[in-house]
Design an enzyme around this catalytic site. Structure first.
Site, PDB file in Angstrom:
ATOM      1  N   LYS A 216      11.489   7.104 -25.520  1.00 48.38           N
ATOM      2  CA  LYS A 216      12.738   6.457 -25.924  1.00 48.38           C
ATOM      3  C   LYS A 216      12.684   4.965 -25.593  1.00 48.38           C
ATOM      4  O   LYS A 216      12.957   4.130 -26.427  1.00 48.38           O
ATOM      5  CB  LYS A 216      13.912   7.136 -25.207  1.00 48.38           C
ATOM      6  CG  LYS A 216      15.241   6.489 -25.484  1.00 48.38           C
ATOM      7  CD  LYS A 216      16.374   7.254 -24.818  1.00 48.38           C
ATOM      8  CE  LYS A 216      17.639   6.419 -24.863  1.00 48.38           C
ATOM      9  NZ  LYS A 216      18.800   7.081 -24.281  1.00 48.38           N
ATOM     10  N   GLU A 222       4.023   6.264 -17.141  1.00 51.78           N
ATOM     11  CA  GLU A 222       3.067   7.342 -17.450  1.00 51.78           C
ATOM     12  C   GLU A 222       2.680   7.300 -18.929  1.00 51.78           C
ATOM     13  O   GLU A 222       1.505   7.360 -19.293  1.00 51.78           O
ATOM     14  CB  GLU A 222       3.688   8.715 -17.153  1.00 51.78           C
ATOM     15  CG  GLU A 222       3.869   9.042 -15.687  1.00 51.78           C
ATOM     16  CD  GLU A 222       5.230   8.613 -15.152  1.00 51.78           C
ATOM     17  OE1 GLU A 222       5.836   7.682 -15.716  1.00 51.78           O
ATOM     18  OE2 GLU A 222       5.684   9.219 -14.161  1.00 51.78           O
ATOM     19  N   GLY A 277      17.481  11.195 -23.355  1.00 47.11           N
ATOM     20  CA  GLY A 277      16.129  11.765 -23.376  1.00 47.11           C
ATOM     21  C   GLY A 277      16.136  13.281 -23.430  1.00 47.11           C
ATOM     22  O   GLY A 277      15.436  13.905 -24.233  1.00 47.11           O
ATOM     23  N   ARG A 278      16.960  13.912 -22.585  1.00 50.48           N
ATOM     24  CA  ARG A 278      16.957  15.382 -22.511  1.00 50.48           C
ATOM     25  C   ARG A 278      17.706  16.018 -23.664  1.00 50.48           C
ATOM     26  O   ARG A 278      17.787  17.246 -23.743  1.00 50.48           O
ATOM     27  CB  ARG A 278      17.511  15.838 -21.165  1.00 50.48           C
ATOM     28  CG  ARG A 278      18.869  15.260 -20.799  1.00 50.48           C
ATOM     29  CD  ARG A 278      19.169  15.447 -19.310  1.00 50.48           C
ATOM     30  NE  ARG A 278      20.378  14.765 -18.857  1.00 50.48           N
ATOM     31  CZ  ARG A 278      20.446  13.481 -18.517  1.00 50.48           C
ATOM     32  NH1 ARG A 278      19.371  12.717 -18.612  1.00 50.48           N
ATOM     33  NH2 ARG A 278      21.571  12.936 -18.095  1.00 50.48           N
ATOM     34  N   GLU A 363      19.009  17.249 -14.484  1.00 50.41           N
ATOM     35  CA  GLU A 363      19.095  15.795 -14.652  1.00 50.41           C
ATOM     36  C   GLU A 363      20.504  15.414 -15.104  1.00 50.41           C
ATOM     37  O   GLU A 363      21.000  14.335 -14.806  1.00 50.41           O
ATOM     38  CB  GLU A 363      18.049  15.292 -15.662  1.00 50.41           C
ATOM     39  CG  GLU A 363      17.757  13.806 -15.522  1.00 50.41           C
ATOM     40  CD  GLU A 363      16.640  13.309 -16.438  1.00 50.41           C
ATOM     41  OE1 GLU A 363      16.831  13.323 -17.675  1.00 50.41           O
ATOM     42  OE2 GLU A 363      15.582  12.912 -15.934  1.00 50.41           O
ATOM     43  N   HIS A 394       7.552  40.955 -11.323  1.00 51.18           N
ATOM     44  CA  HIS A 394       6.429  41.289 -10.442  1.00 51.18           C
ATOM     45  C   HIS A 394       6.100  40.141  -9.506  1.00 51.18           C
ATOM     46  O   HIS A 394       5.036  40.118  -8.912  1.00 51.18           O
ATOM     47  CB  HIS A 394       5.208  41.671 -11.292  1.00 51.18           C
ATOM     48  CG  HIS A 394       5.451  42.903 -12.099  1.00 51.18           C
ATOM     49  ND1 HIS A 394       5.244  44.174 -11.607  1.00 51.18           N
ATOM     50  CD2 HIS A 394       5.960  43.063 -13.351  1.00 51.18           C
ATOM     51  CE1 HIS A 394       5.574  45.059 -12.528  1.00 51.18           C
ATOM     52  NE2 HIS A 394       6.020  44.414 -13.601  1.00 51.18           N
ATOM     53  N   LYS A 516      10.482   5.486  -8.987  1.00 46.55           N
ATOM     54  CA  LYS A 516       9.664   4.722  -9.945  1.00 46.55           C
ATOM     55  C   LYS A 516       9.384   3.333  -9.391  1.00 46.55           C
ATOM     56  O   LYS A 516       8.278   2.821  -9.458  1.00 46.55           O
ATOM     57  CB  LYS A 516      10.460   4.502 -11.242  1.00 46.55           C
ATOM     58  CG  LYS A 516      10.388   5.587 -12.266  1.00 46.55           C
ATOM     59  CD  LYS A 516      10.920   5.015 -13.583  1.00 46.55           C
ATOM     60  CE  LYS A 516      11.585   6.027 -14.459  1.00 46.55           C
ATOM     61  NZ  LYS A 516      12.255   5.461 -15.622  1.00 46.55           N
TER      62      LYS A 516
HETATM   63  O1  M6P Z   1      11.408   8.713 -23.307  1.00 47.48           O
HETATM   64  P1  M6P Z   1      11.203   7.809 -22.153  1.00 47.48           P
HETATM   65  O2  M6P Z   1      11.984   6.543 -22.267  1.00 47.48           O
HETATM   66  O3  M6P Z   1       9.726   7.542 -21.935  1.00 47.48           O
HETATM   67  O4  M6P Z   1      11.741   8.536 -20.870  1.00 47.48           O
HETATM   68  C1  M6P Z   1      11.179   9.691 -20.327  1.00 47.48           C
HETATM   69  C2  M6P Z   1      12.032  10.210 -19.190  1.00 47.48           C
HETATM   70  O5  M6P Z   1      12.143   9.163 -18.226  1.00 47.48           O
HETATM   71  C3  M6P Z   1      12.970   9.378 -17.087  1.00 47.48           C
HETATM   72  O6  M6P Z   1      12.392  10.273 -16.191  1.00 47.48           O
HETATM   73  C4  M6P Z   1      14.333   9.865 -17.438  1.00 47.48           C
HETATM   74  O7  M6P Z   1      15.039   8.792 -17.958  1.00 47.48           O
HETATM   75  C5  M6P Z   1      14.271  10.997 -18.450  1.00 47.48           C
HETATM   76  O8  M6P Z   1      15.568  11.310 -18.887  1.00 47.48           O
HETATM   77  C6  M6P Z   1      13.427  10.618 -19.636  1.00 47.48           C
HETATM   78  O9  M6P Z   1      13.386  11.697 -20.537  1.00 47.48           O
END
Ligand code: M6P
Length: 550
Positions: A216, A222, A277-278, A363, A394, A516
């Protein structure tokens, strides 16, 4: 109507009394014995789907509730103005007020011709144009008309993203595998651990691989690092940066960073800041889903969620399935003191569903400050966890049956299996376990019953099950794109209702920021000479150990 703490609402107080006088004394066995219509009264059917996708049945009767409990919980939702917040959400108001944004993911699945406005502007033309782009692109890749830089069709898709840019696509493509293109290989790389990317690339050929960089913000460390390494890997063979256009697409809201990374804006699939994002699997972030199951199925997936949206929006709270599920969950969290909630899908394809719901729920509702800026004096966001049945039985079900904790649980199963092998024997066994578990949790086993089976006296307590452990049973007709869409949307509205009652903002996620920021600082120290000494003794010790090694 505004309020600060949910615990100050009259219905909260009434529920507290109800818990003390009635709730904590309820015995499920007795409730069923006393009322032969309990199952009918406390179960609901969601009928918003097409016949082939079936209704979805929700049985809430195995819960420690009476009709009075439900009445009081609904009253709580009314006093907390859940309906008002729901209307504000659908009006495109900036209910994510800490970030000044609307919460408008329902627009992504609005398959009707009705406009949906944010800041007075209809967002639907933009949504439809991205969907059209996704359709053209996925058709071209799937049919093989889109060719890689040496003229070969695409065989492998690598989605690089994390959090909401990963969990939804992974979960949905796994859950809908029966609809997937058999000869398309999907890989999801999320972790910064180089192993994740390395293992995916080992299985890919640069000539036939498409990378989807899903972020986003397009600033997530990462994802940016994994994307850069993927590009280096690709160019080490393809050489010419012009070839990137055939092999990289971006799913993002940040055009500037996408262009800076070297992705052609023609290969950019956009969405807006009103998509959290979620909540983004419905947006361009779902491109891997559309590529894998085809655009028509992706549209059916959106349609299922849209049907649940319409239902949630228009059904009175008294009968509103997601609202009731949320309220029952609040009853356990805030009055019984339950800390966790188990989700056990009895569907192997849905093995990532609990992981997906963890981000959605935790979240969203892992907050302790109310919309009015006060610290809560009650429990909020539950710890959501789970694994598919029967595997979970199990492993950790021992604790669910005989441990000391109250663990409300959702059991989920389709009536029809995609793999009815051995004359559906496997699925009948799966269902028998599904039904038996909720029954066992509820009934338990008395010392007398254990004794009657011949257990030695000193063993009787060990084999006794206290029972009276609650569960929801959710039965779908079949896991199809539409029914899965509806189920996810159901959980979104559960999460929304809980957050509304707790009066927290379910739509920001500042809690992910601090770590972060500190990681950036540590990384710069790892790159510098010498030992560090400006952290606490533990953190200094750990960093220095990494720098010097054993
Ligand atoms: O799609 P992005 O901007 O890379 O964010 C990835 C994720 O980053 C963070 O951990 C949070 O903000 C999440 O809600 C998000 O989904």
């Amino acid at each position: 109507m505004s309020f600060s703490l949910a615990s100050t609402l009259p219905a909260w107080q009434a529920l507290q009394n109800h818990y003390e006088n009635v709730g904590k004394h309820l015995v499920l066995r007795d409730l069923f014995d006393k009322d032969s219509s309990r199952f009918n009264k406390l179960s609901h059917t969601f009928n918003g789907l097409k016949e082939e996708d079936g209704p979805i049945f929700f049985d809430f009767s195995k819960n420690l509730i009476t009709e009075e409990t439900v009445k009081l919980l609904v009253q709580l939702a009314k006093e907390a103005n859940v309906e008002g917040l729901r209307d504000s959400l659908f009006n495109g108001d900036h209910i994510n007020f800490t970030e000044g944004r609307a919460v408008y993911h329902p627009a992504l699945r609005n398959l009707s011709d009705k406009p949906m406005k944010v800041n007075g502007e209809d967002v639907m033309p933009g949504v439809r144009s991205v969907l059209k782009h996704m359709k053209e692109f996925s058709d071209a890749i799937r049919s093989g008309t889109w060719k890689g830089y040496t003229g070969k069709p695409i065989k492998s898709i690598v989605n690089i993203g994390i959090g909401g840019s990963d969990l939804g696509p992974v979960m949905v493509t796994e859950a809908l595998k029966p609809y997937g293109k058999q000869d398309m290989e999907l890989h999801f790389v999320s972790n910064i651990d180089g192993t994740h990317l390395a293992e995916a690339l080992n299985k890919c050929d640069p000539e036939t691989t498409l990378f989807l960089i899903a972020s986003k913000t397009f600033t997530t460390a990462e994802t940016c690092t994994n994307a850069q390494s993927a590009k280096d890997w690709f160019l080490s063979q393809a050489k010419d940066p012009a070839h990137v256009a055939k092999h990289f697409a971006a799913l993002s809201t940040n055009e500037k960073e996408v262009t800076a990374f070297g992705i052609d804006s023609a290969n950019m699939f956009e969405f807006s800041d009103w998509v959290g994002g979620r909540y983004s699997v419905w947006s361009a972030i779902g491109l891997s889903v559309a590529l894998y199951i085809g655009f028509e199925n992706f549209e059916a997936f959106l349609g299922g969620a849209h049907a649940m949206d319409n239902y949630f929006r228009s059904t009175p709270l008294e009968e509103n399935i997601p609202a009731l599920a949320a309220l029952i969950s609040i009853w356990y969290s805030d009055f019984f003191g339950a800390q966790t909630h188990l989700v056990a899908p009895y569907d192997q394809y849905m093995h990532r569903f609990p992981a997906y719901l963890q981000q959605l729920s935790m979240e969203s509702n892992g907050k302790a400050i109310t919309r009015s800026g006060d610290m809560v004096n009650y429990t909020t966001g539950k710890i959501l966890w789970g694994e598919p049945g029967t595997n979970s039985q199990h492993s950790f079900f021992q604790l669910v049956h005989q441990g000391t904790k109250l663990i409300p649980a959702d059991f989920l199963i389709p009536i029809e299996s995609h793999n009815p092998i051995d004359n559906n024997k496997h699925h009948r066994m799966l269902f028998s376990n599904f039904a038996a578990q909720t029954e066992a949790l509820m009934l338990g086993k008395t010392p007398a019953e254990v004794k009657a089976e011949g257990a030695a006296d000193e063993i009787v307590p060990h084999k006794t099950f206290v029972g009276n452990r609650p569960s929801n049973s959710i039965i779908a007709k079949k896991i199809t794109p539409a029914s899965l869409g509806a189920l996810i949307s159901f959980y979104e509205w559960v999460t929304f209702t809980e957050g509304a009652v707790w009066n927290i903002n379910s739509f920001d996620q500042f809690g992910v920021e601090l770590g972060k920021k500190l990681a950036k600082n540590v990384l710069s120290q790892l790159d510098a000479e010498g030992k560090v000494n400006d952290h606490d003794a533990s953190t200094n010790g750990l960093i220095n150990l990494f720098k010097t090694g054993f």
